[in-house]
Motif scaffolding. Structure first.
Motif, PDB file in Angstrom:
ATOM      1  N   GLY A  56       0.843  -1.184   0.000  1.00 47.81           N
ATOM      2  CA  GLY A  56       0.000   0.000   0.000  1.00 47.81           C
ATOM      3  C   GLY A  56       0.872   1.224   0.000  1.00 47.81           C
ATOM      4  O   GLY A  56       2.048   1.155   0.300  1.00 47.81           O
ATOM      5  N   LEU A  57       0.271   2.340  -0.356  1.00 48.40           N
ATOM      6  CA  LEU A  57       1.026   3.593  -0.340  1.00 48.40           C
ATOM      7  C   LEU A  57       0.511   4.454   0.808  1.00 48.40           C
ATOM      8  O   LEU A  57      -0.700   4.554   0.999  1.00 48.40           O
ATOM      9  N   PRO A  58       1.375   5.049   1.586  1.00 51.43           N
ATOM     10  CA  PRO A  58       0.906   5.903   2.669  1.00 51.43           C
ATOM     11  C   PRO A  58       0.252   7.178   2.134  1.00 51.43           C
ATOM     12  O   PRO A  58       0.722   7.752   1.167  1.00 51.43           O
ATOM     13  N   GLN A  59      -0.858   7.557   2.775  1.00 53.10           N
ATOM     14  CA  GLN A  59      -1.548   8.792   2.401  1.00 53.10           C
ATOM     15  C   GLN A  59      -1.621   9.699   3.616  1.00 53.10           C
ATOM     16  O   GLN A  59      -1.932   9.235   4.707  1.00 53.10           O
ATOM     17  N   TRP A  60      -1.321  10.964   3.444  1.00 52.94           N
ATOM     18  CA  TRP A  60      -1.297  11.900   4.557  1.00 52.94           C
ATOM     19  C   TRP A  60      -2.616  12.659   4.673  1.00 52.94           C
ATOM     20  O   TRP A  60      -3.149  13.118   3.651  1.00 52.94           O
ATOM     21  N   ILE A 113       1.001  17.827  12.286  1.00 50.57           N
ATOM     22  CA  ILE A 113       1.622  19.009  12.879  1.00 50.57           C
ATOM     23  C   ILE A 113       2.998  19.287  12.262  1.00 50.57           C
ATOM     24  O   ILE A 113       3.758  20.106  12.746  1.00 50.57           O
ATOM     25  N   ARG A 114       3.325  18.563  11.239  1.00 54.74           N
ATOM     26  CA  ARG A 114       4.587  18.751  10.508  1.00 54.74           C
ATOM     27  C   ARG A 114       5.818  18.561  11.389  1.00 54.74           C
ATOM     28  O   ARG A 114       6.771  19.333  11.317  1.00 54.74           O
ATOM     29  N   CYS A 115       5.766  17.556  12.242  1.00 50.87           N
ATOM     30  CA  CYS A 115       6.901  17.325  13.138  1.00 50.87           C
ATOM     31  C   CYS A 115       8.039  16.605  12.426  1.00 50.87           C
ATOM     32  O   CYS A 115       9.197  16.751  12.770  1.00 50.87           O
ATOM     33  N   GLY A 116       7.713  15.792  11.433  1.00 52.72           N
ATOM     34  CA  GLY A 116       8.774  15.129  10.680  1.00 52.72           C
ATOM     35  C   GLY A 116       9.196  13.772  11.188  1.00 52.72           C
ATOM     36  O   GLY A 116      10.182  13.206  10.720  1.00 52.72           O
ATOM     37  N   ILE A 117       8.450  13.222  12.147  1.00 53.52           N
ATOM     38  CA  ILE A 117       8.793  11.891  12.641  1.00 53.52           C
ATOM     39  C   ILE A 117       8.700  10.854  11.519  1.00 53.52           C
ATOM     40  O   ILE A 117       9.523   9.953  11.412  1.00 53.52           O
ATOM     41  N   CYS A 118       7.697  11.023  10.638  1.00 46.71           N
ATOM     42  CA  CYS A 118       7.545  10.083   9.526  1.00 46.71           C
ATOM     43  C   CYS A 118       8.775  10.134   8.631  1.00 46.71           C
ATOM     44  O   CYS A 118       9.268   9.108   8.169  1.00 46.71           O
ATOM     45  N   ARG A 173       9.798  16.403   2.073  1.00 44.90           N
ATOM     46  CA  ARG A 173       9.048  17.550   2.527  1.00 44.90           C
ATOM     47  C   ARG A 173       8.612  18.377   1.325  1.00 44.90           C
ATOM     48  O   ARG A 173       9.418  18.691   0.455  1.00 44.90           O
ATOM     49  N   THR A 174       7.359  18.735   1.290  1.00 42.84           N
ATOM     50  CA  THR A 174       6.881  19.548   0.169  1.00 42.84           C
ATOM     51  C   THR A 174       7.054  21.023   0.513  1.00 42.84           C
ATOM     52  O   THR A 174       7.406  21.373   1.638  1.00 42.84           O
ATOM     53  N   ALA A 175       6.784  21.883  -0.453  1.00 37.47           N
ATOM     54  CA  ALA A 175       7.046  23.314  -0.273  1.00 37.47           C
ATOM     55  C   ALA A 175       6.255  23.905   0.888  1.00 37.47           C
ATOM     56  O   ALA A 175       6.717  24.804   1.583  1.00 37.47           O
ATOM     57  N   ASP A 176       5.032  23.400   1.148  1.00 38.21           N
ATOM     58  CA  ASP A 176       4.225  23.961   2.230  1.00 38.21           C
ATOM     59  C   ASP A 176       4.575  23.377   3.596  1.00 38.21           C
ATOM     60  O   ASP A 176       3.912  23.677   4.579  1.00 38.21           O
ATOM     61  N   GLY A 177       5.583  22.522   3.664  1.00 36.23           N
ATOM     62  CA  GLY A 177       6.032  22.019   4.961  1.00 36.23           C
ATOM     63  C   GLY A 177       5.436  20.687   5.365  1.00 36.23           C
ATOM     64  O   GLY A 177       5.835  20.112   6.360  1.00 36.23           O
ATOM     65  N   TYR A 178       4.473  20.198   4.592  1.00 37.64           N
ATOM     66  CA  TYR A 178       3.911  18.882   4.885  1.00 37.64           C
ATOM     67  C   TYR A 178       4.757  17.802   4.220  1.00 37.64           C
ATOM     68  O   TYR A 178       5.706  18.105   3.509  1.00 37.64           O
ATOM     69  N   PHE A 179       4.399  16.562   4.475  1.00 38.10           N
ATOM     70  CA  PHE A 179       5.222  15.476   3.963  1.00 38.10           C
ATOM     71  C   PHE A 179       4.463  14.591   2.984  1.00 38.10           C
ATOM     72  O   PHE A 179       3.247  14.481   3.049  1.00 38.10           O
ATOM     73  N   GLU A 180       5.219  13.978   2.106  1.00 41.81           N
ATOM     74  CA  GLU A 180       4.642  13.062   1.142  1.00 41.81           C
ATOM     75  C   GLU A 180       5.629  11.946   0.863  1.00 41.81           C
ATOM     76  O   GLU A 180       6.815  12.103   1.103  1.00 41.81           O
ATOM     77  N   GLU A 216       4.450   4.992  13.169  1.00 45.79           N
ATOM     78  CA  GLU A 216       5.195   5.877  14.067  1.00 45.79           C
ATOM     79  C   GLU A 216       4.562   7.251  14.253  1.00 45.79           C
ATOM     80  O   GLU A 216       4.823   7.923  15.232  1.00 45.79           O
ATOM     81  N   CYS A 217       3.750   7.703  13.319  1.00 45.32           N
ATOM     82  CA  CYS A 217       3.133   9.020  13.478  1.00 45.32           C
ATOM     83  C   CYS A 217       2.268   9.034  14.727  1.00 45.32           C
ATOM     84  O   CYS A 217       1.433   8.161  14.925  1.00 45.32           O
ATOM     85  N   TRP A 218       2.488  10.034  15.593  1.00 44.83           N
ATOM     86  CA  TRP A 218       1.770  10.034  16.871  1.00 44.83           C
ATOM     87  C   TRP A 218       0.295  10.299  16.729  1.00 44.83           C
ATOM     88  O   TRP A 218      -0.499   9.989  17.591  1.00 44.83           O
ATOM     89  N   PHE A 219      -0.141  10.982  15.638  1.00 46.98           N
ATOM     90  CA  PHE A 219      -1.532  11.381  15.524  1.00 46.98           C
ATOM     91  C   PHE A 219      -2.312  10.497  14.571  1.00 46.98           C
ATOM     92  O   PHE A 219      -3.454  10.780  14.259  1.00 46.98           O
ATOM     93  N   GLY A 220      -1.684   9.458  14.099  1.00 46.61           N
ATOM     94  CA  GLY A 220      -2.365   8.582  13.152  1.00 46.61           C
ATOM     95  C   GLY A 220      -2.777   9.317  11.898  1.00 46.61           C
ATOM     96  O   GLY A 220      -3.854   9.120  11.365  1.00 46.61           O
ATOM     97  N   VAL A 221      -1.904  10.202  11.448  1.00 46.58           N
ATOM     98  CA  VAL A 221      -2.216  11.011  10.274  1.00 46.58           C
ATOM     99  C   VAL A 221      -2.179  10.168   8.997  1.00 46.58           C
ATOM    100  O   VAL A 221      -2.942  10.383   8.069  1.00 46.58           O
ATOM    101  N   ILE A 222      -1.266   9.187   9.020  1.00 49.53           N
ATOM    102  CA  ILE A 222      -0.989   8.460   7.786  1.00 49.53           C
ATOM    103  C   ILE A 222      -1.780   7.161   7.741  1.00 49.53           C
ATOM    104  O   ILE A 222      -1.777   6.410   8.708  1.00 49.53           O
ATOM    105  N   CYS A 223      -2.467   6.901   6.636  1.00 49.97           N
ATOM    106  CA  CYS A 223      -3.066   5.577   6.493  1.00 49.97           C
ATOM    107  C   CYS A 223      -2.536   4.942   5.221  1.00 49.97           C
ATOM    108  O   CYS A 223      -2.169   5.614   4.269  1.00 49.97           O
ATOM    109  N   MET A 224      -2.455   3.625   5.246  1.00 49.05           N
ATOM    110  CA  MET A 224      -1.910   2.913   4.095  1.00 49.05           C
ATOM    111  C   MET A 224      -3.057   2.568   3.157  1.00 49.05           C
ATOM    112  O   MET A 224      -3.999   1.890   3.542  1.00 49.05           O
TER     113      MET A 224
END
Ligand code: SF4
Ligand code: SF4
Lengths: 228, 92
Positions: free
Chosen positions: B32-36, B42-47, B58-65, B80-88
């Protein structure tokens, strides 16, 4: 959301040196993760780093089935061992003899590290390349295939190894002997062993014995730390 | 939820034994591919920190892909994302 200014990647070089096209690692490989962060730490020396293939390398006079990377800079000579416990024995999983051997052989800087604590790993590699003389870093890299766990839990298993004291993170240099990641409330060793399907056949008694060994080893480490 | 046994789950992946990854080019066999979900990030960068293959950028707006050419679909970022932002998300 601009109020959140803590951005983790700010503390590391953002350039990626790890070349995906040249590696055939499995999904969730602990070694990939470790190598990626080691590469960030040895920026500029990557071309000079040499690899020794598993099974052929010679570590402290013994044949070992681990991947070794050697980096040289000026007078510094760093040996980094990526340990994925390919042997698969319980004794190897709970007691790491190599760092102690390295200390006994007079290595100037010896450390254990885990890719689950990337900043700790990064600092240790930096320190090693700035130390004159020989250094040795032992990195425990969880391997989803050989240890049999879900690839997505690689980092969690790495945390468990440290939190159950099976693989304490410490560093030894001239004049210091530190535990770098201190565990306030150690978890039971069973937490770490049962996370890996390769140990599912262990009996409760064997786990108890292993836990006693781990405790003894950690006791020795604490004694060493206090003796300095 | 009952955990799926490792060996069962790996059947549809390429790996059944040690050292068998290379002929399969693991990047092609992802689960699967991770989707944000940018609303919660919160753009912490743990992912970014824990991706073993350096696929998260990191994309230009500071989010991740994730770079889909590099991602092997291991799911570490999702775990690893603390907020469960990413789903596969499974592909096609
Ligand atoms: S770990 Fe989660 S919250 Fe942090 S940047 Fe990545 S997706 Fe966003
Ligand atoms: S699924 Fe794995 S390889 Fe893909 S972006 Fe997440 S951590 Fe990286």
């Amino acid at each position: 959301m601009d109020k959140y200014s803590l951005m983790v990647p700010n503390f590391l070089p953002c350039k990626e040196y790890f070349d995906i096209k040249k590696n055939n690692a499995c999904p969730g490989c602990g070694i990939s993760l470790a190598v990626r962060h080691v590469y960030k730490a040895i920026e500029g020396l990557i071309e000079k780093a040499t690899w020794e293939a598993p099974a052929a390398c010679d570590l402290f006079g013994k044949k070992s089935a681990l991947s070794i990377m050697k980096v040289k800079k000026d007078k510094a000579e760093v040996v980094i061992c990526f340990d994925n416990e390919a042997g698969g024995k319980l004794e190897d999983a709970i007691v790491k003899k190599m760092p102690a051997v390295a200390v006994a052989q007079g290595y100037k800087y010896v450390a254990t590290a885990s890719p689950s604590y990337p900043f700790d790993l990064f600092d240790k590699v930096k320190k090693a390349i700035e130390t004159e003389g020989k250094s040795y870093i032992h990195i425990l890299c969880p391997c989803p295939v050989a240890w049999k766990f879900e690839p997505e839990t690689t980092v969690k298993v790495g945390f468990k190894a440290v939190e159950t004291l099976a693989f304490p993170l410490y560093e030894v240099g001239s004049g210091f002997y530190n535990v770098t990641i201190k565990t306030m409330q150690p978890k039971k060793l069973a937490v770490y062993l049962t996370a890996q399907e390769r140990f599912e056949k262990l009996t409760a008694k064997e786990i108890e014995q292993a836990a006693a060994t781990v405790e003894k080893e950690y006791g020795k480490l604490v004694e060493n730390v206090q003796a300095k | 939820m009952e955990a799926t046994k490792f060996t069962q789950k790996m059947v549809d992946c390429s790996l059944l034994d040690k050292g068998t990854a290379s002929p399969f080019s693991p990047g092609d066999k992802r689960r699967g591919l991770p989707q944000w979900d940018k609303d919660r990030c919160i753009r912490c960068g743990i992912c970014y920190l824990y991706c073993p293959d350096g696929a998260v950028y990191r994309t230009a707006d500071g989010y991740f892909e994730a770079d889909e050419k590099k991602c092997k679909g291991c799911g570490i970022c999702h775990r690893e994302c603390w907020f469960g932002v990413i789903c596969m998300e499974l592909e096609g």
